[in-house]
Design a protein around this motif. Structure first.
Motif, PDB file in Angstrom:
ATOM      1  N   THR A 142     -33.195  46.996  41.522  1.00  0.00           N
ATOM      2  CA  THR A 142     -32.994  46.853  42.751  1.00  0.00           C
ATOM      3  C   THR A 142     -33.010  47.978  43.378  1.00  0.00           C
ATOM      4  OG1 THR A 142     -30.257  47.190  42.224  1.00  0.00           O
ATOM      5  CG2 THR A 142     -30.644  45.472  41.774  1.00  0.00           C
ATOM      6  N   PRO A 143     -32.944  47.553  44.709  1.00  0.00           N
ATOM      7  CA  PRO A 143     -33.255  48.539  45.971  1.00  0.00           C
ATOM      8  C   PRO A 143     -32.957  49.741  45.835  1.00  0.00           C
ATOM      9  CG  PRO A 143     -33.758  46.542  46.990  1.00  0.00           C
ATOM     10  CD  PRO A 143     -33.366  45.933  45.230  1.00  0.00           C
ATOM     11  N   ARG A 144     -31.439  49.349  45.897  1.00  0.00           N
ATOM     12  CA  ARG A 144     -30.341  50.738  46.256  1.00  0.00           C
ATOM     13  C   ARG A 144     -30.389  51.312  44.045  1.00  0.00           C
ATOM     14  NH1 ARG A 144     -27.410  52.847  49.170  1.00  0.00           N
ATOM     15  NH2 ARG A 144     -26.138  51.670  49.416  1.00  0.00           N
ATOM     16  N   GLU A 145     -30.763  50.731  43.248  1.00  0.00           N
ATOM     17  CA  GLU A 145     -31.019  51.423  41.929  1.00  0.00           C
ATOM     18  C   GLU A 145     -32.263  52.879  42.648  1.00  0.00           C
ATOM     19  OE1 GLU A 145     -29.341  48.665  38.509  1.00  0.00           O
ATOM     20  OE2 GLU A 145     -31.940  47.971  39.139  1.00  0.00           O
ATOM     21  N   VAL A 146     -33.229  51.614  43.074  1.00  0.00           N
ATOM     22  CA  VAL A 146     -34.290  52.692  42.622  1.00  0.00           C
ATOM     23  C   VAL A 146     -34.065  53.880  44.233  1.00  0.00           C
ATOM     24  CG1 VAL A 146     -36.274  52.710  44.009  1.00  0.00           C
ATOM     25  CG2 VAL A 146     -36.143  50.799  43.202  1.00  0.00           C
ATOM     26  N   LEU A 176     -27.285  54.669  36.917  1.00  0.00           N
ATOM     27  CA  LEU A 176     -27.816  55.125  36.448  1.00  0.00           C
ATOM     28  C   LEU A 176     -27.651  54.491  34.933  1.00  0.00           C
ATOM     29  CD1 LEU A 176     -27.489  58.713  37.363  1.00  0.00           C
ATOM     30  CD2 LEU A 176     -29.018  57.741  37.372  1.00  0.00           C
ATOM     31  N   SER A 177     -26.705  54.251  34.341  1.00  0.00           N
ATOM     32  CA  SER A 177     -26.424  52.905  33.294  1.00  0.00           C
ATOM     33  C   SER A 177     -27.623  52.044  32.970  1.00  0.00           C
ATOM     34  CB  SER A 177     -25.180  52.947  33.263  1.00  0.00           C
ATOM     35  OG  SER A 177     -24.418  53.546  32.587  1.00  0.00           O
ATOM     36  N   ALA A 178     -27.407  51.343  34.605  1.00  0.00           N
ATOM     37  CA  ALA A 178     -28.043  50.186  34.424  1.00  0.00           C
ATOM     38  C   ALA A 178     -29.682  49.868  34.453  1.00  0.00           C
ATOM     39  CB  ALA A 178     -27.779  49.171  35.628  1.00  0.00           C
ATOM     40  N   ILE A 179     -30.349  51.523  34.999  1.00  0.00           N
ATOM     41  CA  ILE A 179     -31.364  51.377  35.102  1.00  0.00           C
ATOM     42  C   ILE A 179     -31.618  51.764  34.185  1.00  0.00           C
ATOM     43  CG2 ILE A 179     -33.098  53.451  35.712  1.00  0.00           C
ATOM     44  CD1 ILE A 179     -31.056  53.592  38.957  1.00  0.00           C
ATOM     45  N   THR A 180     -31.137  52.848  32.736  1.00  0.00           N
ATOM     46  CA  THR A 180     -31.222  53.754  31.749  1.00  0.00           C
ATOM     47  C   THR A 180     -31.808  51.756  30.836  1.00  0.00           C
ATOM     48  OG1 THR A 180     -30.636  55.877  32.205  1.00  0.00           O
ATOM     49  CG2 THR A 180     -30.803  54.280  29.298  1.00  0.00           C
ATOM     50  N   SER A 198     -44.445  53.161  35.638  1.00  0.00           N
ATOM     51  CA  SER A 198     -44.296  51.754  36.087  1.00  0.00           C
ATOM     52  C   SER A 198     -44.929  51.460  37.539  1.00  0.00           C
ATOM     53  CB  SER A 198     -43.746  50.959  35.469  1.00  0.00           C
ATOM     54  OG  SER A 198     -43.354  51.224  34.207  1.00  0.00           O
ATOM     55  N   GLY A 199     -44.607  52.554  37.768  1.00  0.00           N
ATOM     56  CA  GLY A 199     -44.892  52.258  39.415  1.00  0.00           C
ATOM     57  C   GLY A 199     -43.839  51.427  40.759  1.00  0.00           C
ATOM     58  N   TRP A 200     -42.938  51.704  40.008  1.00  0.00           N
ATOM     59  CA  TRP A 200     -41.020  50.784  40.585  1.00  0.00           C
ATOM     60  C   TRP A 200     -40.488  52.066  41.274  1.00  0.00           C
ATOM     61  CZ3 TRP A 200     -39.567  49.493  35.043  1.00  0.00           C
ATOM     62  CH2 TRP A 200     -39.872  48.746  34.382  1.00  0.00           C
ATOM     63  N   VAL A 201     -40.779  53.575  41.779  1.00  0.00           N
ATOM     64  CA  VAL A 201     -40.391  54.092  41.926  1.00  0.00           C
ATOM     65  C   VAL A 201     -41.113  55.277  42.910  1.00  0.00           C
ATOM     66  CG1 VAL A 201     -38.272  54.393  40.747  1.00  0.00           C
ATOM     67  CG2 VAL A 201     -39.773  55.965  40.469  1.00  0.00           C
TER      68      VAL A 201
END
Length: 201
Positions: A142-146, A176-180, A198-201
Motif C-alpha cells: 500500500t502507499p503507506r507501507e511504501v 513492517l510485519s505486513a511488508i515482510t 522489484s522497483g516497488w520503492v
C-alpha cells in the motif's frame, strides 16, 4: 529521412550506435551528445524525430532532461536504452516521457525497428522487458507501507518513523510485519532488498 539525436555518455558506445543507425537508408543521425548539459539545446537546434538516450546510473538526471525535451520539442519521441529495469520502473518511465525502452543487450536490428516504430507514432518496449513486466506481479504494498519501507531503508528507527508519519510505533511495526509477509522476506532488511529489486520503492 528519420532524424535521430543520439545521446550516450560513453564515446565508444555512442560511435557504435551512430554507425549502426547510419547504415540504414532512411535514418540520419543529425546530432550526438554526451548528455552533460547540452542535450536539449542540440535537440532544439537540429529538431530530431527521435532522441535515442542511453540511461546509466544518473537516470533521474536523464528523465529530467527528457521532460524538458518534451516540453520544448513535443514532436520528438524519446527512446531510452538501458542495461536493465524493473517492471515498476518500466511503467514509471512509460508514464512519464519515454515513448520506448530498449535493452542495451538487444540485437542491433531491434534498435532500428524501435526507432521506426516511434516515428510511426507507436510505442516500443523491448520484448525482454515486456515479458519480465508480464511475469512480475503488481506492487503488493500500500502507499503507506511504501512510505514506511522507504524510511526503514534509510535506517530510520521505528519510533522516528511513527513520529514522521503521525502513527503509533505499534502501527509501524504492524506495517513492517505486513511488508515482510507480502514481499516474502525473512527480515526487514530482506524485505527492503526484495522491494527495491522489484522497483516497488
Amino acid at each position: 529521412m528519420i532524424r535521430v539525436l543520439l545521446v550516450e555518455h560513453t564515446r565508444l558506445v555512442r560511435g557504435a550506435f551512430a554507425a549502426l543507425l547510419a547504415r540504414e537508408d532512411d535514418i540520419e543521425v543529425v546530432a550526438e551528445a554526451d548528455g552533460d548539459g547540452d542535450v536539449v539545446e542540440r535537440a532544439v537546434a537540429c529538431r530530431p524525430d527521435v532522441a535515442v538516450i542511453g540511461v546509466d546510473s544518473r537516470v533521474g538526471e536523464e528523465i529530467a532532461v527528457g521532460g524538458e525535451l518534451q516540453a520544448r520539442l513535443p514532436e520528438c519521441r524519446m527512446l531510452l536504452m538501458m542495461a536493465s529495469t524493473t517492471p515498476e520502473r518500466l511503467r514509471r518511465l512509460l508514464d512519464l516521457h519515454a515513448a520506448g525502452v530498449i535493452s542495451t543487450d538487444a540485437p542491433p536490428d531491434r534498435l532500428v525497428h524501435g526507432v521506426r516504430k516511434l516515428v510511426r507514432g507507436k510505442r516500443f518496449v523491448d520484448p525482454e522487458f515486456a515479458l519480465a513486466a508480464l511475469d512480475a506481479g503488481a506492487n503488493p504494498l500500500t502507499p503507506r507501507e511504501v512510505e514506511v519501507l522507504r524510511l526503514t531503508a534509510d535506517g530510520t528507527p521505528t519510533r522516528e518513523i511513527a513520529e514522521r508519519l503521525c502513527l503509533s510505533a505499534a502501527t509501524v511495526r504492524n506495517h513492517l510485519s505486513a511488508i515482510t509477509r507480502k514481499t516474502g522476506g525473512r527480515s526487514r532488511i530482506d524485505a527492503v532488498r526484495i522491494a527495491t529489486e522489484s522497483g516497488w520503492v
